[in-house]
Design a protein around this motif. Structure first.
Motif, PDB file in Angstrom:
ATOM      1  N   PRO B 111     100.751 -14.261  27.859  1.00 61.87           N
ATOM      2  CA  PRO B 111     100.884 -15.664  28.239  1.00 61.87           C
ATOM      3  C   PRO B 111     101.921 -16.400  27.396  1.00 61.87           C
ATOM      4  O   PRO B 111     102.050 -16.140  26.198  1.00 61.87           O
ATOM      5  N   GLY B 112     102.651 -17.314  28.036  1.00 61.61           N
ATOM      6  CA  GLY B 112     103.694 -18.068  27.351  1.00 61.61           C
ATOM      7  C   GLY B 112     103.184 -18.795  26.124  1.00 61.61           C
ATOM      8  O   GLY B 112     103.896 -18.953  25.135  1.00 61.61           O
ATOM      9  N   LEU B 113     101.939 -19.205  26.183  1.00 55.87           N
ATOM     10  CA  LEU B 113     101.300 -19.888  25.063  1.00 55.87           C
ATOM     11  C   LEU B 113     101.386 -19.045  23.789  1.00 55.87           C
ATOM     12  O   LEU B 113     101.701 -19.551  22.711  1.00 55.87           O
ATOM     13  N   ALA B 114     101.130 -17.730  23.913  1.00 55.08           N
ATOM     14  CA  ALA B 114     101.140 -16.838  22.759  1.00 55.08           C
ATOM     15  C   ALA B 114     102.562 -16.699  22.215  1.00 55.08           C
ATOM     16  O   ALA B 114     102.790 -16.785  20.997  1.00 55.08           O
ATOM     17  N   THR B 115     103.526 -16.489  23.118  1.00 50.25           N
ATOM     18  CA  THR B 115     104.920 -16.376  22.690  1.00 50.25           C
ATOM     19  C   THR B 115     105.362 -17.637  21.959  1.00 50.25           C
ATOM     20  O   THR B 115     105.997 -17.575  20.901  1.00 50.25           O
ATOM     21  N   ALA B 116     105.008 -18.792  22.526  1.00 42.64           N
ATOM     22  CA  ALA B 116     105.421 -20.059  21.924  1.00 42.64           C
ATOM     23  C   ALA B 116     104.789 -20.240  20.549  1.00 42.64           C
ATOM     24  O   ALA B 116     105.466 -20.621  19.590  1.00 42.64           O
ATOM     25  N   LEU B 117     103.489 -19.933  20.427  1.00 42.08           N
ATOM     26  CA  LEU B 117     102.827 -20.066  19.130  1.00 42.08           C
ATOM     27  C   LEU B 117     103.480 -19.158  18.109  1.00 42.08           C
ATOM     28  O   LEU B 117     103.709 -19.544  16.963  1.00 42.08           O
ATOM     29  N   ALA B 118     103.816 -17.915  18.527  1.00 38.38           N
ATOM     30  CA  ALA B 118     104.443 -16.969  17.608  1.00 38.38           C
ATOM     31  C   ALA B 118     105.773 -17.532  17.115  1.00 38.38           C
ATOM     32  O   ALA B 118     106.081 -17.478  15.920  1.00 38.38           O
ATOM     33  N   LEU B 119     106.578 -18.092  18.036  1.00 39.54           N
ATOM     34  CA  LEU B 119     107.874 -18.658  17.646  1.00 39.54           C
ATOM     35  C   LEU B 119     107.695 -19.816  16.672  1.00 39.54           C
ATOM     36  O   LEU B 119     108.424 -19.944  15.684  1.00 39.54           O
ATOM     37  N   ILE B 120     106.691 -20.663  16.947  1.00 45.02           N
ATOM     38  CA  ILE B 120     106.478 -21.820  16.078  1.00 45.02           C
ATOM     39  C   ILE B 120     106.039 -21.375  14.690  1.00 45.02           C
ATOM     40  O   ILE B 120     106.534 -21.857  13.675  1.00 45.02           O
ATOM     41  N   MET B 121     105.126 -20.390  14.635  1.00 44.37           N
ATOM     42  CA  MET B 121     104.635 -19.936  13.331  1.00 44.37           C
ATOM     43  C   MET B 121     105.749 -19.268  12.534  1.00 44.37           C
ATOM     44  O   MET B 121     105.789 -19.353  11.317  1.00 44.37           O
ATOM     45  N   ALA B 122     106.662 -18.557  13.231  1.00 42.82           N
ATOM     46  CA  ALA B 122     107.688 -17.819  12.509  1.00 42.82           C
ATOM     47  C   ALA B 122     108.884 -18.692  12.150  1.00 42.82           C
ATOM     48  O   ALA B 122     109.481 -18.523  11.087  1.00 42.82           O
ATOM     49  N   TYR B 123     109.262 -19.611  13.033  1.00 39.12           N
ATOM     50  CA  TYR B 123     110.509 -20.358  12.808  1.00 39.12           C
ATOM     51  C   TYR B 123     110.300 -21.868  12.730  1.00 39.12           C
ATOM     52  O   TYR B 123     111.263 -22.610  12.615  1.00 39.12           O
ATOM     53  N   GLY B 124     109.044 -22.303  12.812  1.00 39.17           N
ATOM     54  CA  GLY B 124     108.761 -23.739  12.837  1.00 39.17           C
ATOM     55  C   GLY B 124     109.222 -24.463  11.590  1.00 39.17           C
ATOM     56  O   GLY B 124     109.525 -25.650  11.635  1.00 39.17           O
ATOM     57  N   GLN B 125     109.294 -23.756  10.452  1.00 37.35           N
ATOM     58  CA  GLN B 125     109.657 -24.461   9.209  1.00 37.35           C
ATOM     59  C   GLN B 125     111.140 -24.792   9.130  1.00 37.35           C
ATOM     60  O   GLN B 125     111.536 -25.604   8.318  1.00 37.35           O
ATOM     61  N   TYR B 126     111.967 -24.174   9.997  1.00 33.57           N
ATOM     62  CA  TYR B 126     113.389 -24.542  10.005  1.00 33.57           C
ATOM     63  C   TYR B 126     113.564 -25.757  10.906  1.00 33.57           C
ATOM     64  O   TYR B 126     113.739 -25.629  12.116  1.00 33.57           O
TER      65      TYR B 126
END
Lengths: 284, 267
Positions: B111-126
């Protein structure tokens, strides 16, 4: 200069597929950096909460999440069965009959394929919402308007809406390959049309039905946009994840639940692929 | 042509299903151009709501088009060579290629939700990256890449690519010359089909985008959700109307592309 000469005089020595793996480097780098590594990170975050890796079991041990999971699975299962039944009838009918306006009908039946989940949700509101068609009609007929868009029933209608067009196409493709001689044989031996349908047609369509059913199931389990448009308090797993993340800022639990959700849809689609070639799910 | 009773029963059922799918679309289009939908069509037609959407949400439309085109460019540059590798690595019988193929489907399977959460957790701090359109583009590329790779790969596998390349190589063509002179032209129908699919999917993508967007990077479907939640029904309908006007040409083109490639295969 001499190198150039030997090369052109012996073109077969250099195999055309020599360094072909280089062509995959940009794509797979992109994929690894932005999907694979973040996903691994997400698995780690899922286990970083106060309960550690037990968070992954919370979907079974926590009553609230278990209920969300069960209602998601149940809803998706019912949607799948209903979609398969409706789409098989329509798909078989369209494949076997010629009549004026057929291509227009088919075009209309497959038009909603490109709708995102949010738009599907809005279509449900148009049908069964506060100012919807069903509400207006029932109000005129019975003096009381029937509104069910903002509940599990509305979600059911929405999932039917985006699943039917896809399964119709799969059934039509599968029915095209059926051997009419088998049915004729059954009929000439005196079988009742219903008997022919259930003993000859349905078994022949079975692989296509199972695979498109699995795709339909996986899509419904993971769908987010439709539920989001209808109501944020509908108790399905994607909404639970969304609320965990945005309302409670419980990142570990949101991560763990979305990994579990991803596993479920992935397994369903792997099943679909093992039974037939294709497994491209919908986008709602 | 005379039809049996069963034919008419089935036809009625099919028409009912069609009505279920099309009536809400028609209602939504009508609501978008009606003065007051609750009163009914008698309240008169107007383009007021369309104009209001244009004023409020115009930027989301341009943004979605820009992201879709950027997504197309990236998936073309990255996806076509990738499909070539999947088709040709070790003569097409590569286990590595099958693993890659499987992996590429994951952002669609999960689900897109999982992909989006993964992106936020990995790159959200930039922060700069997180707040830019590039962040959404990344999500769209992940999601649409398999839809470029699959049709191109299918065409490459069905055409006599290996033989053609061998012929070109025996005539002295280098790797680059073969790729642009033989591979690309032969995969053109797959590339076209993939391109149309990528643009259509990118314009309609919601599940990933909703999590990745900021108020300044709202795309069309995100704007739609916003309008459905906070505006009156007529405005949401007018916005949907604009969305439909954008995707209908793409759908028609897709239909046309599959039909022409089918007739070519038949010839």
């Amino acid at each position: 200069m001499s190198v150039q000469l030997t090369r052109s005089s012996q073109p077969h020595r250099k195999r055309p597929a020599g360094k072909v793996w280089l062509f995959a480097v940009p794509g797979m780098t992109l994929f690894a950096a932005f999907w694979l590594l973040p996903m691994l990170r997400l698995v780690g975050v899922g286990a970083s909460g106060p309960t550690g890796a037990m968070a992954y079991l919370a979907v079974l041990t926590n009553r609230h999440y278990l209920w969300s999971l069960l209602s998601t699975l149940l809803l998706s299962g019912v949607v799948t069965v209903a979609t398969l039944a409706i789409s098989s009838l329509v798909g078989l009918f369209l494949q076997r009959n010629r009549f004026p306006g057929k291509s227009l009908l088919l075009a209309m039946l497959t038009f909603p394929l490109a709708f995102p989940g949010v738009v599907v949700g809005f279509m449900v509101i148009m049908l069964a919402g506060r100012q919807g068609l069903i509400g207006t009609l029932t109000d005129k007929l019975f003096g009381e308007s029937l509104v069910f868009a903002y509940s599990l029933a509305g979600l059911f209608v929405g999932y039917l809406y985006f699943s039917i067009p896809r399964v119709i196409l799969t059934v039509m493709a599968a029915a095209e390959k059926l051997d009419p001689a088998l049915e004729e044989a059954a009929r000439s031996l005196g079988a009742h049309p219903l008997r022919v349908f259930f003993d000859v047609v349905v078994p022949a369509l079975m692989p296509a039905l199972i695979s498109s059913g699995a795709i339909c199931f996986a899509t419904s389990v993971g769908a987010f946009g439709t539920a989001f448009t209808l109501a944020t308090n509908i108790d399905v797993l994607p909404m639970a994840i969304y609320n965990e993340f945005t309302s409670y800022a419980n990142f570990a639990m949101a991560a763990a639940l979305s990994i579990v959700l991803g596993l479920i849809t992935w397994i369903a689609l792997a099943l679909a692929r093992s039974l037939s070639g294709s497994s491209v799910p919908a986008t709602a | 042509m005379k039809h049996s009773l069963r034919f008419y029963l089935q036809l009625t059922f099919t028409l009912l299903v069609c009505a279920f799918l099309i009536v809400p679309v028609v209602l939504s289009v009508l609501a978008g151009v009606t003065e007051n939908f609750f009163v009914g069509l008698s309240s008169g037609f107007t383009l007021r709501w369309v104009a209001q959407v244009w004023d409020t949400y115009q930027m989301t439309i341009w943004r979605s088009i820009a992201i879709a085109l950027a997504c197309l460019v990236v998936t073309l540059l990255v996806g076509v060579p990738l499909a070539y590798m999947l088709a040709r690595h070790q003569g097409g019988n590569s286990r590595l290629a099958r693993v890659f193929e499987e992996l590429l489907m994951m952002p669609v399977a999960v689900p897109g939700l999982a992909t989006a959460l993964a992106l936020i957790m990995a790159y959200g701090q930039y922060r700069a990256f997180r707040g830019s359109l590039l962040f959404i583009l990344v999500g769209h590329v992940l999601f649409t890449l398999p839809f470029m790779v699959r049709p191109v790969l299918a065409v490459m596998q069905s055409s006599q690519l290996a033989v053609l390349e061998e012929a070109a190589a025996s005539l002295g063509a280098g790797a680059r010359q073969r790729f642009f002179g033989v591979v690309i032209p032969n995969a053109a129908s797959g590339i076209l089909a993939g391109a149309l699919m990528v643009v259509t999917l990118s314009i309609g993508e919601f599940n990933i985008t909703w999590m990745l967007h900021t108020p300044l990077t709202m795309t069309l479907p995100v704007g739609l959700a916003d309008a459905y939640a906070s505006m009156r029904l007529e405005v949401g309908s007018a916005y949907t109307l604009i969305f439909l006007l954008m995707i209908v040409p793409l759908l028609v083109a897709m239909q046309w592309a599959t039909q022409t490639s089918r007739t070519r295969v038949r010839l």
